[in-house]
Every structure is written in structure tokens, then in C-alpha cells.
Design an enzyme around this catalytic site. Structure first.
Site, mmCIF file in Angstrom:
data_model
loop_
_atom_site.group_PDB
_atom_site.id
_atom_site.type_symbol
_atom_site.label_atom_id
_atom_site.label_comp_id
_atom_site.label_asym_id
_atom_site.label_seq_id
_atom_site.Cartn_x
_atom_site.Cartn_y
_atom_site.Cartn_z
ATOM 1 N N ASN A 122 1.214 -58.763 -0.503
ATOM 2 C CA ASN A 122 1.099 -58.698 0.953
ATOM 3 C C ASN A 122 2.467 -58.877 1.614
ATOM 4 O O ASN A 122 2.801 -58.192 2.592
ATOM 5 C CB ASN A 122 0.146 -59.780 1.461
ATOM 6 N N GLU B 117 4.509 -55.677 1.349
ATOM 7 C CA GLU B 117 4.117 -54.695 2.365
ATOM 8 C C GLU B 117 4.628 -55.108 3.737
ATOM 9 O O GLU B 117 5.084 -54.262 4.525
ATOM 10 C CB GLU B 117 2.593 -54.553 2.391
ATOM 11 N N ASP C 111 1.725 -51.365 4.914
ATOM 12 C CA ASP C 111 0.806 -50.674 4.005
ATOM 13 C C ASP C 111 0.782 -49.179 4.324
ATOM 14 O O ASP C 111 0.860 -48.336 3.427
ATOM 15 C CB ASP C 111 -0.596 -51.281 4.145
#
Length: 296
Positions: free
Chosen positions: A131, A134, A66
Site C-alpha cells: 500500500n 502505491e 494504484d
């Protein structure tokens, strides 16, 4: 190029050659340490453990990815749009790294097919694919460094799937996305104007707070109430995404409020019986008083 050919020859005799080939199709290069990439597609619901007994999933790689993704996209936009102001660059970056975009990218590059999750976990989890994307960036960073991450985003992702000029003109409504999340989660959200100040040119500046179930989730400022609400909603969405503990606090606040409301509904109505006489008592008192006056 020669490095990839050498790695491919080595893979013919590697026990994880299928895994290497799967990630090669997504990345365009062969991983050096396959374990990072294998962990990047491990959803927390799998409950996989290392040899030392430690739970393995992609949450730590997601955290790292991230931050790296934010930096890479910021650098790409800085180079792509010379002269554009900070607000433009920030909003455009948000459109790229938002959950909806990352989910879509993960599916388009084929990463979704590699994600491992428990059957108890929904395959339509709103966060699962983004998710994992990332986490993949985090794996590339640990395996081959920042420059390889940037090259991958420029050539394999943005170059193929994202039109930066078109995306930069697309309106981003953070407030609507936050309200939609609150409706799905069945929690109350409100936007409250905290204060209005003025800049050096006497232009008004508004500061807004986002409250979810009475808890402050984000603050934002802007030269209009609408802009301050959008900025506050953007902060709130990032808090919700990055802080599962805060989401738990929101749900706890909701439960406490519902419990208090339920308790109030079932309270017995016996108040004021001593302080305020009933109508019957009043009539009785008046009758006694009238009787006394007659006797006199």
C-alpha cells in the site's frame, strides 16, 4: 542534474532536510513537495491529524497510485512486448502490481523503514508495504507528474528489480491465492459454473462466479472451466483488495450463517407430535380396536 544540485544546496538550510534526503535515496531525485511523500508512509493506524483536524494517512494516495501504476505498467509492457495479445499483457501486469510483488519492492528499495504505524498495528501486515509503495507512486504523480512516475518505474524499479521476460513466463495461480486468503480468513469459497455459451467459431466459452460465504465476489470467462475460474478469482482478489466494505460484508455473512446454524442445533425436537402419532399411541389405538372387536 543541475536541478538536483540546486535542491541539495537549498536542503542544507531546510528544517525537513533529513526527510528530503531519505526520499532522495529511494527516488533518485529530490521531492518538490515533501508533504506528499511524508503522507505516503503514514499508515492509517497512526491517527495523525492535520492542523484542521482531518485524519492523515496514505489511503487516498494509495488509491491514486494504484490507478497510475496500472497505467504505467500497462504502457511499459505494451512497448516491451509488441504483438503480444491482451491476455498476455493483462496477466503480466497482474504479476507486477500484485500485493506480493509490491510488498517485496517496498522492502527492497528501503521504503519499509520509513513507514509510520501504531504499535497496535502488526509490522507484518500483509498490505502495509505494498500500500505504501502505491501511495509513493501517487505522491510522485502529484509532485512531478506522470512522466516522472514512468521514468522512476522504468529505471529504479523494473530496471533493477524485475526481469520482465522471466516474469512473463511465470505462472500466476489466482485461484490458489484466493483459496489461501479464504483459509486464513476462515471463510468458505466456491466456484460455480453459471453458463456455457459458444463463440462465432463454435468454441465453448465458460462463465464462472466466485462465491465467498454465498456472496458473489467475482465473475470470469474463459475457453476452459479452469481459465474462467482463474479469471474470476483474479477479479475477486482485486475486489477484496480495493473494497474493505465488501470484506466486512463477507465477515457479516459468515457470522449470520454461524448464528443460524447454532440456532438450528438448539431447536427443541417437538415437531410432528400432533400430526404423527407416537408408537405408544399407535399400540394403544390398536389395542382399543382389538378390544372393541372382541366385545362385538
Amino acid at each position: 542534474m543541475s536541478g538536483n544540485i540546486t535542491n541539495r544546496i537549498r536542503l542544507l538550510f531546510h528544517k525537513d532536510k533529513e526527510s528530503y534526503l531519505c526520499f532522495y535515496r529511494i527516488l533518485g531525485f529530490y521531492p518538490r513537495k515533501i508533504k506528499y511523500y511524508q503522507q505516503a508512509v503514514l499508515h492509517k493506524s497512526t491517527a495523525v491529524r492535520s492542523e484542521q483536524g482531518r485524519l492523515l494517512n496514505n489511503e487516498r494516495l494509495e488509491f491514486l497510485g494504484d490507478a497510475i501504476l496500472d497505467a504505467i505498467v500497462a504502457e511499459i509492457l505494451y512497448e516491451k512486448f509488441p504483438g503480444k495479445k491482451e491476455g498476455f499483457l493483462t496477466n503480466t501486469r497482474s504479476k507486477i502490481v500484485q500485493r506480493e510483488t509490491l510488498n517485496k519492492l517496498a522492502l527492497e528499495i528501503g521504503l519499509g523503514k520509513l513507514i509510520k504505524y501504531s504499535n497496535r498495528s502488526s509490522a507484518h501486515n500483509n498490505y502495509m508495504y505494498g500500500n505504501a509503495f502505491e501511495a509513493l507512486i501517487g505522491a510522485i504523480f502529484l509532485d512531478q507528474g506522470y512522466e516522472r512516475c514512468k521514468e522512476y518505474m522504468e529505471t529504479k524499479i523494473i530496471g533493477k528489480y524485475i526481469d520482465l521476460d522471466k516474469l512473463s513466463r511465470k505462472e500466476m495461480n489466482f485461484k490458489s491465492k484466493l483459496i489461501e486468503w479464504c483459509q486464513k480468513t476462515k471463510v468458505e469459497v466456491s466456484f460455480e459454473l453459471i453458463e456455457q455459451t459458444y463463440d462465432v467459431n463454435s468454441s465453448p466459452i465458460f462463465q464462472t462466479a466466485v462465491l465467498i460465504e454465498g456472496l458473489a465476489v467475482g465473475h470470469g470467462t474463459g475457453y476452459s472451466k479452469k481459465e474462467s475460474q482463474q479469471n474470476a478469482a483474479q477479479v475477486a482478489l482485486k475486489t477484496i483488495k480495493n473494497s474493505p466494505d465488501f470484506v466486512v460484508r463477507i465477515l457479516q455473512a459468515k457470522e449470520e450463517k454461524e448464528f443460524c446454524e447454532k440456532e438450528e442445533r438448539y431447536l427443541p425436537e417437538e415437531e410432528d407430535s400432533e400430526e404423527t402419532p407416537s408408537s405408544v399411541d399407535m399400540e394403544s389405538t390398536e389395542a382399543d380396536s382389538h378390544s372393541t372387536s372382541l366385545d362385538d
